[in-house]
Scaffold this motif. Structure first.
Motif, short mmCIF file in Angstrom:
data_model
loop_
_atom_site.label_atom_id
_atom_site.label_comp_id
_atom_site.label_asym_id
_atom_site.label_seq_id
_atom_site.Cartn_x
_atom_site.Cartn_y
_atom_site.Cartn_z
N TYR A 39 14.87 -85.97 -0.54
CA TYR A 39 15.86 -85.80 -1.61
C TYR A 39 17.27 -85.78 -1.04
N GLY A 40 17.45 -85.08 0.08
CA GLY A 40 18.78 -85.01 0.68
C GLY A 40 19.28 -86.37 1.14
N LEU A 41 18.41 -87.15 1.78
CA LEU A 41 18.82 -88.46 2.26
C LEU A 41 19.02 -89.46 1.13
N ALA A 42 18.31 -89.28 0.02
CA ALA A 42 18.38 -90.24 -1.07
C ALA A 42 19.49 -89.93 -2.07
N GLN A 43 19.71 -88.65 -2.38
CA GLN A 43 20.58 -88.29 -3.50
C GLN A 43 21.86 -87.56 -3.08
N LEU A 44 21.87 -86.95 -1.90
CA LEU A 44 23.04 -86.18 -1.47
C LEU A 44 23.81 -86.95 -0.40
N ASP A 45 25.08 -86.70 -0.35
CA ASP A 45 25.93 -87.34 0.65
C ASP A 45 25.86 -86.54 1.94
N VAL A 46 24.78 -86.73 2.68
CA VAL A 46 24.54 -85.97 3.91
C VAL A 46 25.29 -86.63 5.06
N PRO A 47 26.12 -85.89 5.80
CA PRO A 47 26.80 -86.48 6.96
C PRO A 47 25.78 -86.98 7.99
N GLY A 48 25.94 -88.22 8.40
CA GLY A 48 25.01 -88.79 9.36
C GLY A 48 23.66 -89.12 8.77
N GLY A 49 23.58 -89.24 7.46
CA GLY A 49 22.30 -89.50 6.80
C GLY A 49 21.68 -90.82 7.23
N ARG A 50 22.50 -91.84 7.39
CA ARG A 50 21.97 -93.14 7.81
C ARG A 50 21.40 -93.08 9.21
N LEU A 51 22.06 -92.32 10.09
CA LEU A 51 21.56 -92.18 11.45
C LEU A 51 20.23 -91.43 11.46
N VAL A 52 20.16 -90.37 10.66
CA VAL A 52 18.91 -89.61 10.57
C VAL A 52 17.79 -90.49 10.05
N ASN A 53 18.08 -91.28 9.03
CA ASN A 53 17.07 -92.16 8.48
C ASN A 53 16.61 -93.19 9.52
N ALA A 54 17.55 -93.71 10.30
CA ALA A 54 17.19 -94.68 11.35
C ALA A 54 16.31 -94.03 12.42
N LEU A 55 16.63 -92.78 12.79
CA LEU A 55 15.82 -92.08 13.78
C LEU A 55 14.41 -91.81 13.24
N LEU A 56 14.31 -91.52 11.96
CA LEU A 56 12.99 -91.30 11.37
C LEU A 56 12.17 -92.59 11.36
N LEU A 57 12.84 -93.72 11.10
CA LEU A 57 12.13 -95.00 11.14
C LEU A 57 11.65 -95.30 12.55
N VAL A 58 12.44 -94.93 13.55
CA VAL A 58 11.98 -95.09 14.94
C VAL A 58 10.77 -94.21 15.19
N GLY A 59 10.78 -93.01 14.60
CA GLY A 59 9.64 -92.10 14.76
C GLY A 59 8.35 -92.65 14.20
N LEU A 60 8.45 -93.53 13.21
CA LEU A 60 7.24 -94.14 12.66
C LEU A 60 6.52 -95.02 13.67
N THR A 61 7.25 -95.50 14.67
CA THR A 61 6.65 -96.41 15.66
C THR A 61 6.02 -95.67 16.83
N LEU A 62 6.22 -94.35 16.92
CA LEU A 62 5.71 -93.60 18.06
C LEU A 62 4.26 -93.18 17.82
#
Length: 276
Positions: A94-117
């Motif tokens: 919810y925070g990444l989708a609806q709120l203006d979280v500082p560094g949200g795009r970076l967090v989302n990118a790191l989570l996508l990298v985590g999917l590959t581990l």
């Protein structure tokens, strides 16, 4: 006539594909069931129904593998992992989708990298970290890492669900003076029930069928999951195919029941976005 013929042809094609998929899923289970009912230490008859079904094999497998203790341990691990993982994934999504979280795009990118581990790549550092924390050999050694390992997929899943919610609903709630927490709890979560239900099923299956982490991080076999217990059971009764199949079906049964109970929500979550 051509339209009717093409419609019938399409219907027949869909039915054939559906039957083929059903056979692909059901035939292995039927084969396991017939093998589980065969006499112990004998060659299973394949898909042929035994002339004298040995239903006692399920009770023998339950006793030989100490499945009662393993089921209790698996339930404790599932209760420690699934509610916490689903709650944190929903909040982060919810925070990444609806709120203006500082560094949200970076967090989302790191989570996508985590999917590959893969889990296998992290098992060695996890072992030493948990040993230094004094958690090695306890169920917390499985619960805490598993919550973290499930987070990338969970957050990605819930973020995609919250992104599909109409922004007009959130804007209307903000005009009424609702706080972000109230919007999340009273507006967003009720709309995300199908996605939450599907994620609960996926997390349950991932936890219930977890084999590697309990095997490496817990020494006591009775504190592992049922999948880990079946591995030890296989080492002791590796040639007794009937008991192995009976034990496997006992492990599969809870997963099937959970999926059948939540299947409508699961299908609805998969179809969200396909039909507006």
């Amino acid at each position: 006539m051509n339209t009717v013929s093409s419609t019938r042809h399409g219907l027949v094609s869909r039915v054939v594909i559906l039957v083929a998929l059903m056979a692909f899923a059901v035939l292995p289970l039927l084969s396991m069931l017939t093998a589980a009912l065969a006499p112990q230490n004998s060659t299973p008859p394949g898909l042929a129904w035994p002339t004298d079904p040995q239903w006692q094999n399920f009770a023998d497998a339950w006793t030989a593998a100490n499945f009662l203790a393993l089921f209790e341990s698996s339930v404790l691990i599932v209760l420690g992992v699934v509610p916490a993982a689903v709650a944190m994934a929903a909040a982060a999504g919810y925070g990444l989708a609806q709120l203006d979280v500082p560094g949200g795009r970076l967090v989302n990118a790191l989570l996508l990298v985590g999917l590959t581990l893969p889990f296998e790549a992290l098992i060695t550092p996890l072992y030493y970290n948990l040993r230094d924390m004094g958690l090695l050999g306890t169920r917390w050694a499985v619960i805490l890492p598993l919550i973290g390992l499930l987070m990338p997929f969970g957050v990605f899943w819930m973020r995609a669900s919250f992104l599909r919610v109409e922004t007009a609903l959130t804007e209307a709630a903000e005009l009424d003076g609702a706080t972000p927490w109230q919007i999340f709890r009273q507006v967003q979560l009720p709309l995300a029930v199908p996605a939450l239900s599907a994620l609960t099923i996926l997390f349950f299956l991932a936890t219930w069928n977890q084999y590697l982490l309990p095997l490496v991080l817990i020494d006591d076999p009775t504190m592992r999951t049922v999948a880990g217990g079946l591995g030890a059971f296989q080492g002791e009764h590796g040639t007794n195919i009937a008991l192995l199949c009976a034990g496997s079906l006992l492990i599969i049964a809870p997963s099937l029941l959970v999926f059948l109970f939540f299947q409508r929500h699961f299908v609805k979550a998969l179809l969200q976005g396909a039909v507006k």
